[in-house]
Scaffold this motif. Structure first.
Motif, PDB file in Angstrom:
ATOM      1  N   SER A   1      24.239 -16.793 -22.755  1.00 35.38           N
ATOM      2  CA  SER A   1      23.937 -16.043 -23.869  1.00 35.38           C
ATOM      3  C   SER A   1      23.450 -14.888 -23.461  1.00 35.38           C
ATOM      4  N   ASN A   2      22.306 -15.010 -22.654  1.00 35.98           N
ATOM      5  CA  ASN A   2      21.777 -13.619 -21.948  1.00 35.98           C
ATOM      6  C   ASN A   2      21.461 -12.667 -22.671  1.00 35.98           C
ATOM      7  N   GLU A   3      20.537 -12.771 -23.711  1.00 34.00           N
ATOM      8  CA  GLU A   3      20.209 -11.849 -24.956  1.00 34.00           C
ATOM      9  C   GLU A   3      19.560 -10.682 -24.303  1.00 34.00           C
ATOM     10  N   GLU A   4      18.900 -10.605 -23.035  1.00 35.02           N
ATOM     11  CA  GLU A   4      18.433  -9.567 -22.443  1.00 35.02           C
ATOM     12  C   GLU A   4      19.424  -8.481 -22.279  1.00 35.02           C
ATOM     13  N   ASP A   5      20.371  -9.054 -21.396  1.00 34.47           N
ATOM     14  CA  ASP A   5      21.636  -8.087 -21.130  1.00 34.47           C
ATOM     15  C   ASP A   5      22.295  -7.413 -22.322  1.00 34.47           C
ATOM     16  N   ALA A   6      22.221  -8.346 -23.502  1.00 30.73           N
ATOM     17  CA  ALA A   6      23.025  -7.925 -24.640  1.00 30.73           C
ATOM     18  C   ALA A   6      22.333  -6.771 -25.242  1.00 30.73           C
ATOM     19  N   ILE A   7      21.072  -6.737 -24.857  1.00 25.46           N
ATOM     20  CA  ILE A   7      20.498  -5.299 -25.727  1.00 25.46           C
ATOM     21  C   ILE A   7      20.236  -4.333 -24.642  1.00 25.46           C
ATOM     22  N   GLY A   8      19.458  -4.798 -23.386  1.00 26.26           N
ATOM     23  CA  GLY A   8      19.230  -3.761 -22.386  1.00 26.26           C
ATOM     24  C   GLY A   8      20.148  -3.146 -21.740  1.00 26.26           C
ATOM     25  N   GLU A   9      21.192  -4.086 -21.179  1.00 28.85           N
ATOM     26  CA  GLU A   9      22.282  -3.651 -20.383  1.00 28.85           C
ATOM     27  C   GLU A   9      23.293  -2.848 -20.926  1.00 28.85           C
ATOM     28  N   PHE A  10      23.502  -3.309 -22.287  1.00 28.73           N
ATOM     29  CA  PHE A  10      24.414  -2.549 -23.162  1.00 28.73           C
ATOM     30  C   PHE A  10      23.969  -1.397 -23.612  1.00 28.73           C
ATOM     31  N   MET A  11      22.653  -1.193 -24.020  1.00 27.98           N
ATOM     32  CA  MET A  11      22.190   0.250 -24.289  1.00 27.98           C
ATOM     33  C   MET A  11      22.206   0.867 -23.244  1.00 27.98           C
ATOM     34  N   GLU A  12      21.905   0.732 -21.959  1.00 29.41           N
ATOM     35  CA  GLU A  12      21.885   1.395 -20.929  1.00 29.41           C
ATOM     36  C   GLU A  12      23.348   2.047 -20.745  1.00 29.41           C
ATOM     37  N   ALA A  13      24.318   1.309 -20.857  1.00 31.31           N
ATOM     38  CA  ALA A  13      25.551   1.753 -20.580  1.00 31.31           C
ATOM     39  C   ALA A  13      25.911   2.553 -21.737  1.00 31.31           C
ATOM     40  N   ARG A  14      25.831   2.282 -23.048  1.00 28.58           N
ATOM     41  CA  ARG A  14      26.225   3.067 -24.130  1.00 28.58           C
ATOM     42  C   ARG A  14      25.581   4.396 -24.183  1.00 28.58           C
TER      43      ARG A  14
ATOM     44  N   ILE B   1      14.873 -20.725 -28.433  1.00 27.24           N
ATOM     45  CA  ILE B   1      15.838 -20.542 -29.256  1.00 27.24           C
ATOM     46  C   ILE B   1      16.969 -19.415 -28.480  1.00 27.24           C
ATOM     47  N   ILE B   2      18.152 -19.794 -28.728  1.00 27.50           N
ATOM     48  CA  ILE B   2      19.147 -18.986 -28.210  1.00 27.50           C
ATOM     49  C   ILE B   2      19.955 -18.066 -29.579  1.00 27.50           C
ATOM     50  N   ASN B   3      19.780 -16.944 -29.329  1.00 29.68           N
ATOM     51  CA  ASN B   3      20.249 -16.113 -30.333  1.00 29.68           C
ATOM     52  C   ASN B   3      21.723 -15.244 -30.008  1.00 29.68           C
ATOM     53  N   ARG B   4      22.838 -15.962 -30.266  1.00 29.47           N
ATOM     54  CA  ARG B   4      23.969 -15.573 -29.834  1.00 29.47           C
ATOM     55  C   ARG B   4      24.387 -14.100 -30.560  1.00 29.47           C
ATOM     56  N   ASP B   5      23.605 -13.676 -31.432  1.00 29.15           N
ATOM     57  CA  ASP B   5      23.952 -12.660 -32.090  1.00 29.15           C
ATOM     58  C   ASP B   5      22.832 -11.582 -31.924  1.00 29.15           C
ATOM     59  N   ALA B   6      22.064 -11.644 -30.487  1.00 24.41           N
ATOM     60  CA  ALA B   6      21.046 -10.546 -30.331  1.00 24.41           C
ATOM     61  C   ALA B   6      21.940  -9.438 -29.954  1.00 24.41           C
TER      62      ALA B   6
ATOM     63  N   GLU C   1      17.082 -30.060 -19.784  1.00 23.96           N
ATOM     64  CA  GLU C   1      16.592 -28.883 -19.266  1.00 23.96           C
ATOM     65  C   GLU C   1      17.672 -28.096 -18.465  1.00 23.96           C
ATOM     66  N   LEU C   2      18.619 -28.468 -17.758  1.00 25.29           N
ATOM     67  CA  LEU C   2      19.530 -27.739 -17.093  1.00 25.29           C
ATOM     68  C   LEU C   2      20.673 -27.296 -17.806  1.00 25.29           C
ATOM     69  N   GLN C   3      20.925 -28.336 -18.933  1.00 24.17           N
ATOM     70  CA  GLN C   3      22.232 -27.853 -19.832  1.00 24.17           C
ATOM     71  C   GLN C   3      21.718 -26.781 -20.725  1.00 24.17           C
ATOM     72  N   TRP C   4      20.183 -26.788 -21.065  1.00 18.00           N
ATOM     73  CA  TRP C   4      19.889 -25.609 -21.900  1.00 18.00           C
ATOM     74  C   TRP C   4      19.501 -24.194 -20.982  1.00 18.00           C
ATOM     75  N   ARG C   5      19.383 -24.404 -19.813  1.00 17.43           N
ATOM     76  CA  ARG C   5      19.316 -23.194 -19.083  1.00 17.43           C
ATOM     77  C   ARG C   5      20.713 -22.533 -18.888  1.00 17.43           C
ATOM     78  N   LYS C   6      21.703 -23.525 -18.834  1.00 19.64           N
ATOM     79  CA  LYS C   6      22.969 -22.936 -18.489  1.00 19.64           C
ATOM     80  C   LYS C   6      23.494 -22.164 -19.802  1.00 19.64           C
ATOM     81  N   LYS C   7      23.222 -22.662 -21.015  1.00 21.53           N
ATOM     82  CA  LYS C   7      23.295 -22.000 -22.179  1.00 21.53           C
ATOM     83  C   LYS C   7      22.636 -20.738 -22.295  1.00 21.53           C
ATOM     84  N   GLN C   8      21.497 -20.696 -21.835  1.00 26.39           N
ATOM     85  CA  GLN C   8      20.686 -19.544 -21.853  1.00 26.39           C
ATOM     86  C   GLN C   8      21.347 -18.582 -21.000  1.00 26.39           C
ATOM     87  N   VAL C   9      21.874 -18.722 -19.726  1.00 20.06           N
ATOM     88  CA  VAL C   9      22.671 -17.814 -18.910  1.00 20.06           C
ATOM     89  C   VAL C   9      23.805 -17.227 -19.497  1.00 20.06           C
TER      90      VAL C   9
END
Length: 261
Positions: free
Chosen positions: A218-231, A169-174, A208-216
């Protein structure tokens, strides 16, 4: 964002009353999804035009997916996480639109229903009491959680978005505002819940390749972790250090060429 109602449920067997969230889906209410799919904002005049078209062309399909293909399907895929990391989905409720006529300006039973396109669907979800959002930690002058808890709270949020990603699942609003945090009196710790899956995409027949490209992308980890670290560093002088998972590092290394100038 979808409209929500706080409702009470009566349990005649246990003689208890429970609170739950009734989240209403559909083209009339999902304003965030409408903007994402570049649809006009809903209005009564637009609804009348839609009804008129649907009555004249009963086999036509709507311009955007039905809600059961979206958030409710995501909750089904996350069944083992419900009640622990995402709210529990108690069930779905449908308000059938059976009172319309050939003339969309008049009311009354219709001999030609709109094939369900005009029904209102909703999900009955677990209510998380006394919760705040992850963004409140860096936005509020007095954070709702102590500084010593920030690391494990945000780490828990990152863990949950990874669990969702692992279920294809890709969550673009994480985002931090879609992460609820509350104090769990049983464990004497803060607990995190991820909410709002309107912007999710589910892997079905993707290569699989196309899905992994979508994952990178979207990058939900950075949307939460990196964002919170910077803020937190900017607003609170620090308090959290983000560490990417091995899978996220692998994705970024594999598709590094996408981010090169």
């Amino acid at each position: 964002m979808s409209q929500v109602l706080l409702v009470r449920l009566d349990d005649p067997v246990e003689e208890n009353r429970y609170k739950a969230i009734l989240k209403i889906y559909g083209r009339r209410f999902m304003s965030t999804s409408r903007r994402y799919y570049k649809q006009s904002e809903w209005s009564p005049s637009l609804e009348r035009l839609y009804r008129k078209f649907a009555l004249q062309h009963p086999r036509s399909q709507p311009d955007f997916p039905r809600p059961e293909d979206g958030q409710l399907e995501v909750y089904r895929r996350l069944s083992e996480l419900q009640g622990k990391d995402v709210p529990r989905l108690y069930g779905r409720i449908e308000l059938l639109d059976t009172y319309h006529s050939h003339d969309p300006f008049q009311m009354g039973p219709s001999p030609r229903p709109l094939n369900g396109f005009s029904d209102i669907l909703s999900g009955l979800l677990q209510y998380i009491p006394n919760a705040f959002t992850l963004q409140d930690i860096w936005k509020e002058d007095i954070p709702p959680a102590p500084r010593e808890a920030w690391q494990y709270i945000i780490d828990d949020a990152v863990r949950i978005v990874c669990l969702i990603r692992d279920r294809e699942i890709i969550n673009r609003d994480a985002r931090p505002w879609n992460i609820l945090v509350y104090w769990d009196a049983v464990t004497s710790m803060y607990k995190v819940f991820a909410i709002d899956f309107a912007m999710c995409e589910i892997c079905k027949d993707e290569l699989e390749l196309q899905w992994r490209k979508k994952q990178v992308w979207s990058n939900e980890e950075d949307a939460i972790g990196e964002f919170m670290e910077a803020r937190l560093k900017r607003n609170q002088g620090g308090g959290y250090e983000f560490t990417r998972s091995g899978y996220s590092k692998q994705l970024l290394e594999e598709f590094q060429y996408l981010f090169n100038d």
